[in-house]
Motif scaffolding. Sequence first.
Motif, mmCIF file in Angstrom:
data_model
loop_
_atom_site.group_PDB
_atom_site.id
_atom_site.type_symbol
_atom_site.label_atom_id
_atom_site.label_comp_id
_atom_site.label_asym_id
_atom_site.label_seq_id
_atom_site.Cartn_x
_atom_site.Cartn_y
_atom_site.Cartn_z
ATOM 1 N N ARG A 161 0.816 -1.206 0.000
ATOM 2 C CA ARG A 161 0.000 0.000 0.000
ATOM 3 C C ARG A 161 0.849 1.255 0.000
ATOM 4 N NH1 ARG A 161 -4.039 0.172 4.628
ATOM 5 N NH2 ARG A 161 -4.711 1.972 3.422
ATOM 6 N N PHE A 162 2.161 1.125 -0.093
ATOM 7 C CA PHE A 162 3.012 2.302 -0.114
ATOM 8 C C PHE A 162 4.150 2.082 -1.109
ATOM 9 C CE2 PHE A 162 4.281 -0.536 3.293
ATOM 10 C CZ PHE A 162 5.620 -0.723 3.066
ATOM 11 N N VAL B 277 7.984 18.988 -4.944
ATOM 12 C CA VAL B 277 7.012 17.944 -4.603
ATOM 13 C C VAL B 277 6.459 18.196 -3.206
ATOM 14 C CG1 VAL B 277 6.671 15.470 -4.256
ATOM 15 C CG2 VAL B 277 8.194 16.275 -6.078
ATOM 16 N N LYS B 278 5.150 18.015 -3.069
ATOM 17 C CA LYS B 278 4.490 18.142 -1.770
ATOM 18 C C LYS B 278 3.712 16.869 -1.459
ATOM 19 C CE LYS B 278 3.948 23.184 -1.760
ATOM 20 N NZ LYS B 278 2.986 24.314 -1.635
ATOM 21 N N VAL B 279 3.698 16.501 -0.177
ATOM 22 C CA VAL B 279 2.917 15.364 0.303
ATOM 23 C C VAL B 279 1.957 15.872 1.364
ATOM 24 C CG1 VAL B 279 2.971 13.116 1.443
ATOM 25 C CG2 VAL B 279 4.765 13.735 -0.190
ATOM 26 N N ASP B 280 0.671 15.740 1.084
ATOM 27 C CA ASP B 280 -0.367 16.257 1.979
ATOM 28 C C ASP B 280 -0.151 17.736 2.277
ATOM 29 O OD1 ASP B 280 -1.645 13.810 2.097
ATOM 30 O OD2 ASP B 280 -0.488 13.128 3.826
ATOM 31 N N GLU C 90 -3.010 6.539 0.209
ATOM 32 C CA GLU C 90 -3.987 7.567 0.581
ATOM 33 C C GLU C 90 -3.383 8.963 0.614
ATOM 34 O OE1 GLU C 90 -3.444 4.807 2.192
ATOM 35 O OE2 GLU C 90 -5.321 3.658 2.143
ATOM 36 N N ALA C 91 -2.050 9.080 0.587
ATOM 37 C CA ALA C 91 -1.402 10.387 0.669
ATOM 38 C C ALA C 91 -1.656 11.199 -0.605
ATOM 39 C CB ALA C 91 0.097 10.220 0.890
ATOM 40 N N ARG D 162 0.505 19.838 -9.469
ATOM 41 C CA ARG D 162 -0.251 18.835 -10.234
ATOM 42 C C ARG D 162 -0.293 17.525 -9.458
ATOM 43 N NH1 ARG D 162 1.551 16.766 -16.252
ATOM 44 N NH2 ARG D 162 -0.049 15.164 -16.526
ATOM 45 N N GLU D 163 -1.490 16.964 -9.278
ATOM 46 C CA GLU D 163 -1.645 15.762 -8.466
ATOM 47 C C GLU D 163 -1.062 14.533 -9.160
ATOM 48 O OE1 GLU D 163 -5.094 13.040 -6.273
ATOM 49 O OE2 GLU D 163 -5.649 14.842 -7.398
ATOM 50 N N ALA D 164 -0.385 13.707 -8.376
ATOM 51 C CA ALA D 164 0.120 12.410 -8.834
ATOM 52 C C ALA D 164 -0.672 11.332 -8.092
ATOM 53 C CB ALA D 164 1.609 12.275 -8.554
ATOM 54 N N PRO D 165 -1.794 10.882 -8.656
ATOM 55 C CA PRO D 165 -2.654 9.929 -7.942
ATOM 56 C C PRO D 165 -1.995 8.569 -7.798
ATOM 57 C CG PRO D 165 -3.411 10.197 -10.194
ATOM 58 C CD PRO D 165 -2.313 11.212 -9.984
ATOM 59 N N ALA D 166 -2.425 7.830 -6.779
ATOM 60 C CA ALA D 166 -1.919 6.473 -6.581
ATOM 61 C C ALA D 166 -2.380 5.591 -7.739
ATOM 62 C CB ALA D 166 -2.424 5.913 -5.260
#
Length: 212
Positions: free
Chosen positions: A14-15, A42-45, A58-59, A66-70
């Motif tokens: 999951r990661f 890059v940003k996380v949350d 989920e992060a 620009r979002e980098a979806p899982a």
Amino acid sequence: MAAATRQMQMLVTRFERLSRRISLAGIMSGHKAVEAISQGRVKVDGKQVASNFKVFSEALVTVDGREAPAPRPLPRLWAMHKPRKVLCSDTETPEKEGTETIRSLLKSRHDREVELNGQNLSTGLDKETLFDKHFIIVNGLPFTADGLVLLTNDGLFADALRDPSNKILSAYDIKIAGDPPVDLLHSWRRSAWANGVRYGRVFTSILSRCRL
């Protein structure tokens, strides 16, 4: 077999590394993702990061906003016809004002369908439309060209479709000035090279000649 292995991997793990997350989203290569992380892009949350650590699916990961979806367990593929004078870009607001992009075209089509059918008959359309979701353009076409464009939600899948070694056939109808050298066309039937990349056998035929 590869799809099943990938699905099992995504269900168990999951990661993943930030650079891999960004690469799978199709935003940039893993190497460039590492550079973007070190440059503070890059940003996380919502928090800026400077190291290539592992993140949960989920992060919320963004690169230059620009979002980098899982990645999803299985890649998805969509096909659409690109009209002429539409830019093969997944941004809604291009640099040149007034230019329509793939994403803005999808949004205008969605809005027009809702306007024609009404909200009641358009129930569920938001789940199907792509204009507000992550997608990667597999085979971009020139601004003035029209034709089939493939979209996917998976960066690795997009790379596999683009890879010349997989020998996925594509057909193009183009207009040129003058007659191409016959020897060149014959050599393409054996193998065609461009910028150091071998594209395999290329077959051509002259459909019609324009009279001046």
